[in-house]
Motif scaffolding. Structure first.
Motif, PDB file in Angstrom:
ATOM      1  N   PHE A 157      39.894  47.790 -20.977  1.00 14.71           N
ATOM      2  CA  PHE A 157      39.822  49.223 -21.255  1.00 14.71           C
ATOM      3  C   PHE A 157      40.931  50.018 -20.603  1.00 14.71           C
ATOM      4  CE2 PHE A 157      36.141  48.724 -23.667  1.00 14.71           C
ATOM      5  CZ  PHE A 157      35.336  47.789 -23.041  1.00 14.71           C
ATOM      6  N   TYR A 160      27.200  41.344 -23.049  1.00 12.62           N
ATOM      7  CA  TYR A 160      27.499  42.725 -23.401  1.00 12.62           C
ATOM      8  C   TYR A 160      28.991  43.026 -23.343  1.00 12.62           C
ATOM      9  CZ  TYR A 160      22.498  43.455 -22.856  1.00 12.62           C
ATOM     10  OH  TYR A 160      21.140  43.377 -22.992  1.00 12.62           O
ATOM     11  N   TRP A 161      29.791  42.069 -22.874  1.00 14.66           N
ATOM     12  CA  TRP A 161      31.185  42.378 -22.565  1.00 14.66           C
ATOM     13  C   TRP A 161      32.201  41.405 -23.139  1.00 14.66           C
ATOM     14  CZ3 TRP A 161      31.639  47.128 -21.102  1.00 14.66           C
ATOM     15  CH2 TRP A 161      30.561  47.740 -20.437  1.00 14.66           C
ATOM     16  N   PHE A 162      31.830  40.654 -24.157  1.00 12.21           N
ATOM     17  CA  PHE A 162      32.726  39.642 -24.692  1.00 12.21           C
ATOM     18  C   PHE A 162      34.140  40.132 -24.947  1.00 12.21           C
ATOM     19  CE2 PHE A 162      30.035  36.159 -25.000  1.00 12.21           C
ATOM     20  CZ  PHE A 162      28.806  36.515 -25.518  1.00 12.21           C
ATOM     21  N   TYR A 168      32.919  38.375 -34.545  1.00  4.15           N
ATOM     22  CA  TYR A 168      32.889  39.330 -33.440  1.00  4.15           C
ATOM     23  C   TYR A 168      31.712  38.998 -32.522  1.00  4.15           C
ATOM     24  CZ  TYR A 168      35.621  41.658 -37.055  1.00  4.15           C
ATOM     25  OH  TYR A 168      36.526  41.943 -38.036  1.00  4.15           O
ATOM     26  N   GLY A 220      30.630  39.943 -29.597  1.00  6.47           N
ATOM     27  CA  GLY A 220      29.870  41.045 -29.015  1.00  6.47           C
ATOM     28  C   GLY A 220      28.930  41.658 -30.030  1.00  6.47           C
ATOM     29  N   LEU A 221      29.427  41.797 -31.252  1.00  9.31           N
ATOM     30  CA  LEU A 221      28.616  42.391 -32.311  1.00  9.31           C
ATOM     31  C   LEU A 221      27.547  41.421 -32.795  1.00  9.31           C
ATOM     32  CD1 LEU A 221      27.875  44.505 -34.351  1.00  9.31           C
ATOM     33  CD2 LEU A 221      29.929  43.933 -35.669  1.00  9.31           C
ATOM     34  N   TYR A 259      24.806  41.330 -30.402  1.00 12.56           N
ATOM     35  CA  TYR A 259      24.081  42.603 -30.490  1.00 12.56           C
ATOM     36  C   TYR A 259      23.146  42.597 -31.699  1.00 12.56           C
ATOM     37  CZ  TYR A 259      23.661  47.721 -31.202  1.00 12.56           C
ATOM     38  OH  TYR A 259      23.206  48.997 -31.399  1.00 12.56           O
ATOM     39  N   TYR A 281      36.088  60.597 -23.226  1.00 12.20           N
ATOM     40  CA  TYR A 281      36.404  59.274 -22.702  1.00 12.20           C
ATOM     41  C   TYR A 281      37.885  59.167 -22.358  1.00 12.20           C
ATOM     42  CZ  TYR A 281      37.183  54.251 -22.426  1.00 12.20           C
ATOM     43  OH  TYR A 281      37.561  52.994 -22.012  1.00 12.20           O
ATOM     44  N   GLU A 296      31.882  52.094 -23.288  1.00 15.60           N
ATOM     45  CA  GLU A 296      32.671  50.858 -23.342  1.00 15.60           C
ATOM     46  C   GLU A 296      31.828  49.694 -23.848  1.00 15.60           C
ATOM     47  OE1 GLU A 296      34.444  50.635 -19.434  1.00 15.60           O
ATOM     48  OE2 GLU A 296      36.073  51.988 -20.030  1.00 15.60           O
ATOM     49  N   GLN A 297      30.573  49.675 -23.448  1.00 15.84           N
ATOM     50  CA  GLN A 297      29.674  48.638 -23.939  1.00 15.84           C
ATOM     51  C   GLN A 297      29.532  48.733 -25.453  1.00 15.84           C
ATOM     52  OE1 GLN A 297      26.184  48.349 -21.357  1.00 15.84           O
ATOM     53  NE2 GLN A 297      25.031  47.723 -23.172  1.00 15.84           N
ATOM     54  N   VAL A 354      32.405  47.083 -27.265  1.00 16.51           N
ATOM     55  CA  VAL A 354      32.368  45.620 -27.320  1.00 16.51           C
ATOM     56  C   VAL A 354      31.553  45.153 -28.518  1.00 16.51           C
ATOM     57  CG1 VAL A 354      31.629  43.523 -26.118  1.00 16.51           C
ATOM     58  CG2 VAL A 354      32.709  45.367 -24.842  1.00 16.51           C
ATOM     59  N   SER A 355      30.572  45.926 -28.910  1.00 20.70           N
ATOM     60  CA  SER A 355      29.747  45.518 -30.048  1.00 20.70           C
ATOM     61  C   SER A 355      30.113  46.273 -31.306  1.00 20.70           C
ATOM     62  CB  SER A 355      28.264  45.733 -29.723  1.00 20.70           C
ATOM     63  OG  SER A 355      27.979  47.122 -29.690  1.00 20.70           O
TER      64      SER A 355
END
Lengths: 201, 216, 85
Positions: free
Chosen positions: A15, A52-54, A159, A161-162, A165, C21, C35-36, C39-40
């Motif tokens: 980030f 949660y952070w892949f 993806y 992370g997705l 989720y 942000y 940020e979480q 990621v998704s």
């Protein structure tokens, strides 16, 4: 304190875009200082937070200074790279296939519980992901929207992370908070086992 | 995320310049004019909308600056002080020219969403209410940085309400820090951010329209 | 069947937070959630990239332009007059 952190390629913090200095054969990596001020420290996670952070790379990191928790993240004054987890992202495909498979089983359960035995059978008969995806889509369109979670999970396999989720949401849709937590715990356990992570952080 | 700030000024940097101006150093003055004048013209055009009027108010601003430079206390940066004067003169001129700009133009208006709500799945969606109906398409850099697209961006900024235009002009075009912009425009941090958010959202919509139109 | 458990951040809310942000104005907890969400959500990742690209492009509109000679002349006159010349 030891923790974990996902990075963009080249050990670049995802980030902030800050590249973390690499450790060498003989020496520890240099510390990265977080900016001063409330919550502007270095971010990392414990094993339970990983799904949660892949990102592209997974590293063992050491945190220095006081460490606090903010939601699903650890915040520390400073951090440094310890070593890279060699099996990531190679294991990504298998991980997401696990998310998809658990979602498939939940959808099948859900269909049976909803009295849609024919839909369940139709779905169970498919063995290729593409076919499962298309069947799930068709079934969802004809009524049980819940089946759409399998369509989503397969479609978003690239993806992690997705995909993770989606699997968690599908579990929540079926079994509330408990289902959600079971799915996330399963994801964590899979990662801990298949990436050979030790849990002593 | 730092905006492009080719000549980010600090209070420390200003001090020798202010001294030089007070001492009658012509080169210092010309240097200041050279670096600020184009930005001042761009800024003034957000209020007065005619090149000639903009030239007038910019010149008037320099007159005030020269008159008051001995009294400048350095509590803000020199340029934010100068643009504060410019903004006041430009607004006054615009009013005189028949364009009434209410002070409230600098205050945030009631919420308009950043993105058209139609781009997200509706509350009735069984699984993904509030998520993108379709992901945005990445903008190819070659397309974004063409003269044509930049002209559209400029036009979009020109058409913003005054408050939004002033903020996005100084932040994103001129690359100023939020502190300086708040100083120059007399805005709170929060107000400045809201105006910036709205301005960027409107400009983004223009870019999307333009970039999507050019897709095969 | 119930939806995903809130307090997951939805995209429609996330896009309203992008400016804060980027300004570093989100408090820690909100920043973590934002940020979480990224990621998704590859869609919001693209959106954020677009905003950054837009800001960078806007910066290109600040073309340095030489000041017209006549204007320079006039301003210099003013300068010398004001400095007691």
């Amino acid at each position: 304190m030891l923790a974990w952190k996902f990075f963009a390629a080249g050990a670049v913090a995802p980030f902030t875009g800050v590249p973390w200095p690499l450790p060498s054969e003989s020496a520890h990596a240099e510390w990265v200082e977080g900016a001063p001020g409330d919550g502007k420290g270095v971010h990392a996670c414990s094993v339970e937070d990983l799904p949660y952070w892949f990102d592209q790379e997974l590293w063992r990191v050491e945190l220095g200074g006081p460490v606090t928790r903010s939601g699903r993240q650890l915040v520390a004054r400073r951090g440094r790279l310890v070593g890279r987890v060699a099996t990531w992202p190679e294991a990504q495909d298998e991980f997401t296939r696990g998310c998809i498979e658990r979602t498939r089983r939940r959808v099948l359960d859900g269909l049976l519980q909803a009295g849609r035995a024919e839909d369940a059978q139709r779905l169970a008969a498919e063995h290729e992901l593409d076919a499962q995806r298309d069947a799930a889509f068709a079934i969802a369109a004809s009524g049980p929207a819940f089946a759409g979670y399998l369509f989503d999970a397969i479609r978003r396999q690239p993806y992690p992370g997705l995909c993770a989720y989606i699997a968690a949401n599908a579990a929540a849709a079926q079994d509330g908070r408990r289902g959600h937590d079971v799915e996330r715990t399963t994801q964590v356990q899979w990662l801990a086992k298949h990436l050979a992570l030790t849990r002593d952080d | 995320m730092p905006a492009a700030a080719p000549e980010l000024q600090t209070l420390a940097q200003d001090s020798p310049l202010v001294e030089a101006l007070r001492a009658g150093d012509e080169r210092a003055f010309l240097g200041l004019v050279g670096s600020l004048h184009p930005a001042m013209m761009r800024f003034a055009r957000g209020f007065v909308r005619s090149e000639a009027s903009a030239e007038d108010v910019v010149q008037d601003t320099w007159a005030v600056v020269l008159e008051d430079i001995d009294r400048f206390e350095g509590r803000s940066t020199l340029r934010s002080w100068i643009f504060g004067i410019l903004g006041n003169l430009a607004r006054t001129r615009a009013t005189r020219d028949g364009r009434v700009i209410p002070l409230s133009a600098l205050e945030p208006t009631d919420g308009e969403p950043a993105v058209d709500p139609a781009e997200f799945l509706p509350p009735s969606h069984p699984r993904w209410a509030g998520h993108w109906a379709k992901w945005p398409e990445p903008w190819p850099e070659e397309q974004l940085l063409t003269r044509e697209t930049l002209a559209h961006v400029g036009d979009a900024i020109d058409r913003l309400p005054e408050g939004q235009r002033a903020v996005i002009q100084l932040r994103d075009v001129e690359g100023w820090s939020s502190e300086e912009v708040c100083e120059a425009l007399g805005l709170s941090d929060v107000n400045q951010r809201v105006l910036l958010h709205r301005a960027r959202s409107r400009v983004r919509r223009e870019i999307v329209r333009h970039v999507e139109r050019r897709r095969p | 069947m119930s939806r995903a458990l809130s307090p997951d951040l939805d995209c429609i809310v996330a896009v309203e937070q992008v400016t804060d942000y980027l300004e570093g104005a989100l408090p820690l907890e909100a920043r973590t959630e934002f940020e979480q969400h990224l990621v998704s959500c590859p869609g919001c990742v693209i959106y954020l990239r677009q905003v950054r690209a837009q800001v960078a492009a806007s910066g290109k509109l600040a073309e340095p332009r030489p000041v017209a000679e006549e204007v320079t002349r006039k301003l210099l006159e003013m300068f010398h007059a004001s400095r007691g010349g």
